[in-house]
Design a protein around this motif. Structure first.
Motif: not given
Lengths: 316, 267
Positions: A303, A305, A307-315, B91-94, B169, B172, B176, B179-180, B183
């Motif tokens: 778990l 991770d 990498a810091s941020r995904d592509k396409g994440e809300r800014t 909330l997290r992805y557009e 995308r 990925t 993820r 992978v989450a 465990p």
């Protein structure tokens, strides 16, 4: 010195093949397919899971993982070059391989060395576990308000306060042995009589066990708890011959029951609650739990991770 | 049975159906474009989660225990996990495809679970264990993430063209989620084995549920090896994720109904 070189090359190739991911994945597929076939029926289950080819497949997978861990050191290469979270994650990948090997080794040891014994004990009777004497004081059925069973409780008294209650999910530990309850029934006291000949015989019989009436065992009686009524003072009696039920009747304590034209009279003299228990000793179980803990911690490392941020994440 | 007895059952059923309604609306607004649609997506997803949580709360209060005892109750918890993931994704992805896939997965699963709805029963003796909570919680988290990964993998497999930014995308995210989940899939088997040692006297008995859980674990282990070390990408990786999820579905539904074993009380 061609031969040693060839032998060395052969060893390298063999080591490479044995430790390869392809071999491991092939074994995954074969083991998974066999396991699926075994799960389809109890007959197949006995034939497959206890067979030597299946055991050989599991050993081959362990050997592959061992070879892979020793030769390829999965994750360690990356752990040497990476830093921070990526390094920790790579180390966890190596730890997963180690923990799988530990589980396989301890699991094999436990499955080869475990001992298990089944005993039937009536209320008031005693039995021995690792030289200690335990007495079955009572078996109770706890119920919910709607009448459904909440738990089965066997109360045992042992030396120096070592007794206690055994419940469905709570065995009693006696030294290195777990005492588990597996069943519950009754043990009946019967009086068998042939009044015309003046013969009488007293005996005890466990619920559902066959009491033979003929010398060749082809005919006998079986007693069961009644579905309704006082199960302590009544019982369902069945006269059976070669698995066929010839007669069914309810017998009550103290009242003789004449068995058709045989001249035999059966009287229920009483009954006691009887429990079936398994005494199981699994060596190395603490090591297995430790290996499980290592696997849990190491796989949780996935778990992490890097990498810091995904592509396409809300800014933000 | 008087009205007061049936009232909580009706309330939890209505709340569960309301959840499906909000998920349906979430699917529709995930397809639409325009001003304010982003907010509508978040609101519908949050309402679906709130309805599922309320349904579980009514059942918990009515039964006097947490909803861990039957297939429907496990499905209810899985719906909460899927709704939670939907809120998280929205909330997290557009990317609309992400929330659309999540809402479809939650809606389809919730609709199936509606057929298994049953009144809460007292806890069977075999389930009265401290390990029940840990075992079910790990299963809910693992299966929730894997359900969503399969929905996204299906979306990626069917709609996206290879090599595009969008498919990358999705890939990925699928990776993820798996992978989450892994465990928790591991913990699911571990908690089950420890519980089995105390309940059945053996940490492994090749019971159909155990066997299929192991097969599922091996399948996802294969996925992780092939995607990480052999570079399986896009369509191949999506196909593998979908195939592995088919095993999850059989472990959950198929084993309960087709293969009798020591887990039969989960029906």
């Amino acid at each position: 010195m061609n031969l040693p070189r060839r032998f060395e090359a052969f060893l390298r190739a063999a080591g490479g093949a044995a430790s390869s991911m392809e071999a491991g994945l092939g074994l995954f597929i074969i083991i998974a397919s066999s396991a699926i076939v075994g799960s389809l029926s109890p007959l197949l289950s006995d034939a497959i899971y206890g067979s030597w080819p299946f055991a050989a497949l599991l050993i081959a997978l362990c050997a592959n993982t061992l070879a892979c861990t020793i030769i390829r050191k999965p994750g360690l290469g990356r752990a040497r070059t990476a830093a921070g979270k990526a390094r920790l994650r790579a180390l966890c990948v190596f730890a997963i391989h180690l923990s799988v090997l530990a589980i396989a080794a301890v699991g094999l040891w436990a499955s080869l060395e475990f001992t298990t014994e089944r005993i039937d004990v009536a209320e008031g009777e005693s039995f021995q576990v690792e030289g200690r004497s335990f007495k079955l004081d009572s078996i109770e059925i706890e119920r919910y308000a709607d009448g459904s069973v909440s738990d089965w409780v066997s109360r045992l008294s042992g030396p120096a306060g070592q007794g206690g209650a055994i419940r469905a999910n709570h065995p009693l530990r006696a030294g290195r042995t777990n005492i588990m309850q597996t069943g519950y029934g009754r043990r009946y006291s019967l009086l068998l009589a042939l009044p015309k000949e003046g013969v009488e015989r007293k005996l005890e019989i466990d619920e559902k066990a066959l009491l033979p009436l003929a010398k060749d065992g082809t005919i006998g009686i079986v007693l069961r708890r009644p579905e309704t009524g006082d199960e302590g003072r009544t019982a369902e009696l069945a006269l059976v011959s070669r698995s066929k039920t010839l007669l069914k009747a309810r017998v009550s304590e103290g009242i003789p029951f004449a068995l058709d034209d045989t001249g035999i009279e059966i009287t229920l003299a009483g009954s006691r609650v009887c429990g079936s228990f398994i005494l199981r000793r699994t060596p190395g179980i603490a090591f297995l739990w430790a290996a499980f803990a290592l696997l849990a911690i190491a796989s949780s490392g996935l778990l992490i991770d890097p990498a810091s941020r995904d592509k396409g994440e809300r800014t933000k | 049975m008087n009205r007061l007895d049936t009232l909580p059952v009706q309330a939890e059923a209505i709340l569960f159906i309301a959840q499906l309604g909000f998920l349906f609306m979430s699917m529709i607004v995930s397809v639409l474009k325009g001003r304010g649609i982003g907010v509508a997506r978040i609101v519908t997803a949050a309402l679906a989660l709130a309805a599922a949580l309320a349904s579980a709360t009514v059942r918990t209060v009515g039964a006097g225990r947490l909803p861990f005892a039957s297939m429907y109750e496990f499905g209810l918890l899985l719906c909460i996990a899927l709704d939670g993931l939907l809120v998280f994704m929205t909330l997290r992805y557009e990317e609309r495809a992400f929330s659309l896939s999540a809402s479809i997965a939650a809606f389809v699963f919730g609709s199936i679970m509606l057929f298994f709805f049953q009144k809460a029963r007292p806890l069977a003796p075999a389930l009265k264990s401290a390990w029940l909570g840990a075992h079910v919680a790990t299963a809910v988290i693992a299966y929730g993430c894997l359900s969503l990964s399969a929905a996204l993998a299906l979306a990626g497999f069917v709609s996206a063209k290879s090599g595009t930014d969008r498919v990358s995308r999705i890939e990925t995210l699928v990776n993820r989620l798996i992978v989450a989940a892994f465990p928790f899939l591991t913990l699911l088997i571990i908690t089950g084995a420890i519980w089995a040692e105390y309940a059945w006297g053996s940490f492994w008995r090749w019971d159909p549920k155990e066997t299929w859980a192991l097969v599922t674990w091996l399948a996802y282990l294969g996925y992780l090896h092939l995607t990480r070390s052999r570079g399986w990408k896009e369509r191949k990786a999506f196909a593998l994720a979908i195939a592995a999820f088919a095993l999850v579905l059989f472990t959950f539904f198929g084993v309960n109904f087709l293969l009798p074993g020591l887990h039969s009380y989960m029906r």
